[in-house]
Design an enzyme around this catalytic site. Structure first.
Site, PDB file in Angstrom:
ATOM      1  N   HIS A 237       0.828  -1.215   0.000  1.00 34.21           N
ATOM      2  CA  HIS A 237       0.000   0.000   0.000  1.00 34.21           C
ATOM      3  C   HIS A 237       0.864   1.268   0.000  1.00 34.21           C
ATOM      4  O   HIS A 237       0.439   2.310   0.494  1.00 34.21           O
ATOM      5  CB  HIS A 237      -0.945   0.045   1.207  1.00 34.21           C
ATOM      6  CG  HIS A 237      -1.689  -1.223   1.446  1.00 34.21           C
ATOM      7  ND1 HIS A 237      -2.917  -1.498   0.885  1.00 34.21           N
ATOM      8  CD2 HIS A 237      -1.356  -2.327   2.163  1.00 34.21           C
ATOM      9  CE1 HIS A 237      -3.321  -2.701   1.264  1.00 34.21           C
ATOM     10  NE2 HIS A 237      -2.388  -3.229   2.034  1.00 34.21           N
TER      11      HIS A 237
ATOM     12  N   SER B  38      15.932  20.541 -16.852  1.00 35.46           N
ATOM     13  CA  SER B  38      14.774  21.385 -17.127  1.00 35.46           C
ATOM     14  C   SER B  38      15.255  22.609 -17.890  1.00 35.46           C
ATOM     15  O   SER B  38      16.371  23.079 -17.679  1.00 35.46           O
ATOM     16  CB  SER B  38      14.125  21.793 -15.800  1.00 35.46           C
ATOM     17  OG  SER B  38      13.416  22.999 -15.964  1.00 35.46           O
TER      18      SER B  38
ATOM     19  N   LYS C  26      17.116  20.867 -11.566  1.00 35.22           N
ATOM     20  CA  LYS C  26      16.367  19.627 -11.784  1.00 35.22           C
ATOM     21  C   LYS C  26      17.086  18.598 -12.641  1.00 35.22           C
ATOM     22  O   LYS C  26      17.825  18.914 -13.556  1.00 35.22           O
ATOM     23  CB  LYS C  26      15.025  19.940 -12.441  1.00 35.22           C
ATOM     24  CG  LYS C  26      14.059  20.583 -11.481  1.00 35.22           C
ATOM     25  CD  LYS C  26      12.668  20.598 -12.047  1.00 35.22           C
ATOM     26  CE  LYS C  26      12.055  19.226 -11.993  1.00 35.22           C
ATOM     27  NZ  LYS C  26      10.800  19.186 -12.730  1.00 35.22           N
TER      28      LYS C  26
ATOM     29  N   GLU D  50       9.798   7.701 -17.311  1.00 37.22           N
ATOM     30  CA  GLU D  50       8.503   8.362 -17.567  1.00 37.22           C
ATOM     31  C   GLU D  50       7.997   8.026 -18.972  1.00 37.22           C
ATOM     32  O   GLU D  50       6.810   7.755 -19.173  1.00 37.22           O
ATOM     33  CB  GLU D  50       8.641   9.875 -17.418  1.00 37.22           C
ATOM     34  CG  GLU D  50       8.771  10.323 -15.979  1.00 37.22           C
ATOM     35  CD  GLU D  50       9.027  11.822 -15.883  1.00 37.22           C
ATOM     36  OE1 GLU D  50       8.234  12.489 -15.219  1.00 37.22           O
ATOM     37  OE2 GLU D  50      10.006  12.317 -16.455  1.00 37.22           O
TER      38      GLU D  50
END
Ligand code: ARG
Length: 504
Positions: free
Chosen positions: A199, A320, A326, A333
């Protein structure tokens, strides 16, 4: 209704001027729907029989054509045609000399294609016509005999199976390469601990190798599943003809054997219209993508500031355009994102098939882009994830080590400890709930409870409780078959290494 629609199309095409069809060297201009400047006489231009009086409307030709994508099948089409020609010679439909001319013409086309000298355009409806027309150009009239005793319906089915057979072999190799990097990484991290979750809540600590090897096992099933799909791919429809077989004394077993098929379709209608194998492939590919997507999701989480379990290497992450601090996990992804299109192709194939009456219907032309894109997607994702695991990810072992000591994921072990001291499990479980509550109230972890505190909770606790709840011991103790105990993980690694050497 249908009849009047096609009639009106024909008359529109006729009024636009007689159009050449696929034999023509005149490319159909796809940028507009204007008729060509020099319409040729159908006498030397027709693809269809002389039943037709005019060629397709340019927009309809474009709509109907598959050459834009089925060119991917070109080499398979040539291979299938060579086998067909040899079979025709074997049964006496072609002479040996005719067969030789045809086969050498087909091989010339293969060479021309490889050299970039054969690039059929939209003036060919599909790859099958493109090859036939080129063959006739190269070898003359004898080339017109190749299509004896076959149809594009069994031809395209043959091509697609040959294509998929080759691609499945490559995807299976990529799966093996992916498994190999998992094993290499797992070997380095048998005793590295990582929190295990259920979970997405901290549950019990794990050997990192155990976590990684879960993906090895998934990939092993993926590899086996593709092997299973291959059994249904590797069946020859060649010789099923348009739908009913042929009047010629063909030898389907011979052409099947030449092409390396294991079996032939035993019903011609089924042979030309079955795409179960394509659906099965898309399903197997979708399961691979599910697995890659789950791993991707974990890597994305692990790379976040919230987890900080891994760092991503510069060769496998992006920056980025505006936030210089970043580092983005684009690879996982993208893999996660591409999973959707694979599911879409599976769904598309299923829906395409469900309403088709026997036998061939043009709807089946839609199978190709779905299959090609599925192949491209799953191969690309496997390659990218293999590289990512190989050189683009570093586990932050100190941080992981800290993570497994800062939580209550050893609570089950307190209960197990009491069971070894003869306390029934359910009673121990309830008591440990109280232990956790007391610790939380005191702002302590279990390892920080004093011996007096343990004793006040249950007299069975002794000094050895501290050793029993140390994370490495917690992991090591789970020595049940398939568990995360180090001994189990080492034998899982051995098993993985043996499986990796397994041949097809
Ligand atoms: N381009 C067609 C396809 O991909 C080839 C078969 C065409 N057969 C036919 N009867 N129109 O399915």
């Amino acid at each position: 209704m249908v009849g009047s629609l096609s009639l009106s199309l024909l008359s529109r095409a006729a009024s636009a001027g007689a159009r050449t069809n696929t034999v023509s060297n005149q490319p159909i201009n796809l940028t507009d729907n204007q008729p060509p400047q020099n319409p040729q006489n159908l006498q030397n231009a027709q693809t269809w029989s002389q039943r037709f009086e005019s060629a397709l409307h340019p927009a309809i030709a474009r709509f109907n054509a598959s050459i834009g994508f089925d060119i991917e099948l070109l080499e398979c089409d040539l291979t299938g045609s060579v086998a067909h020609a040899k079979m025709l010679a074997k049964v006496g439909v072609l002479s040996e000399a005719e067969c030789e001319q045809i086969v050498s013409g087909l091989e010339d086309i293969r060479q021309q294609y490889r050299d970039g000298k054969f690039n059929p355009g939209i003036d060919e409806e599909d790859v099958h016509f493109a090859v036939e027309h080129r063959l006739i150009e190269l070898v003359g009239a004898v080339g017109k005999k190749l299509h004896t005793a076959r149809s594009r319906n069994d031809q395209v089915g043959t091509d697609l199976r040959l294509y998929l057979r080759g691609q499945i072999a490559q995807i299976r190799q990529r799966l093996k390469a992916f498994q190999q990097v998992i094993v290499t990484l797992a070997e380095q991290h048998v005793e590295t601990l990582i929190p295990g979750y259920t979970h997405l809540q901290r549950a019990q600590p794990l050997s990192l190798a155990h976590h990684l090897l879960a993906y090895f096992e998934m990939s092993q099933r993926d590899w086996e599943r593709l092997g299973d799909v291959l059994k249904r791919v590797n069946i020859s429809p060649l010789g099923c003809g348009a739908l009913a077989g042929t009047t010629f004394p063909i030898d389907r077993y011979y052409s099947a054997e030449l092409l390396g098929f294991e079996e032939i379709y035993h019903n011609s209608l089924d042979g030309v219209s079955d795409r179960d194998f394509a659906i099965e492939f898309a399903a197997a590919a979708s399961v691979i993508m599910v697995h890659l997507s789950r791993l991707s999701e974990e890597i994305i989480l692990w790379a976040s500031e919230e987890f900080r379990f891994v760092t991503l290497g510069d060769t496998c992450s992006t920056g980025s355009s505006i936030m210089p601090q970043k580092k983005n996990p684009d690879i996982p992804e993208l893999v996660r994102g591409k999973t959707g299109r694979t599911f879409g192709h599976l769904q598309g194939l299923l829906v395409m098939m469900k309403g088709l009456p026997l036998a061939y219907n043009k709807d089946l032309q839609e199978d190709k882009e779905a299959i090609f894109d599925t192949v491209k997607t799953v191969s690309g994702c496997l390659e990218a994830m293999t590289i990512l695991l190989q050189e683009g990810i570093t586990f932050r072992t100190e941080r992981l080590n800290q993570a497994v000591t800062e939580d209550f994921s050893n609570a089950t072990d307190v209960a197990d400890y009491l069971v070894t001291k003869d306390v029934p499990f359910r009673e121990a479980y309830n008591l440990v709930g109280k232990v956790v509550k007391t610790s939380l109230a005191a702002g302590k972890l279990l390892k920080d409870l004093t011996m007096d505190e343990w004793r006040s909770l249950h007299p069975a606790f002794e000094e050895d409780i501290y050793a029993a709840i140390a994370p490495a011991q917690v992991v090591s103790a789970r020595n049940s078959a398939g568990g995360t105990g180090f001994e189990q993980v080492r034998s899982a690694l051995n098993r993985a290494q043996t499986l990796l050497t397994q041949a097809d």
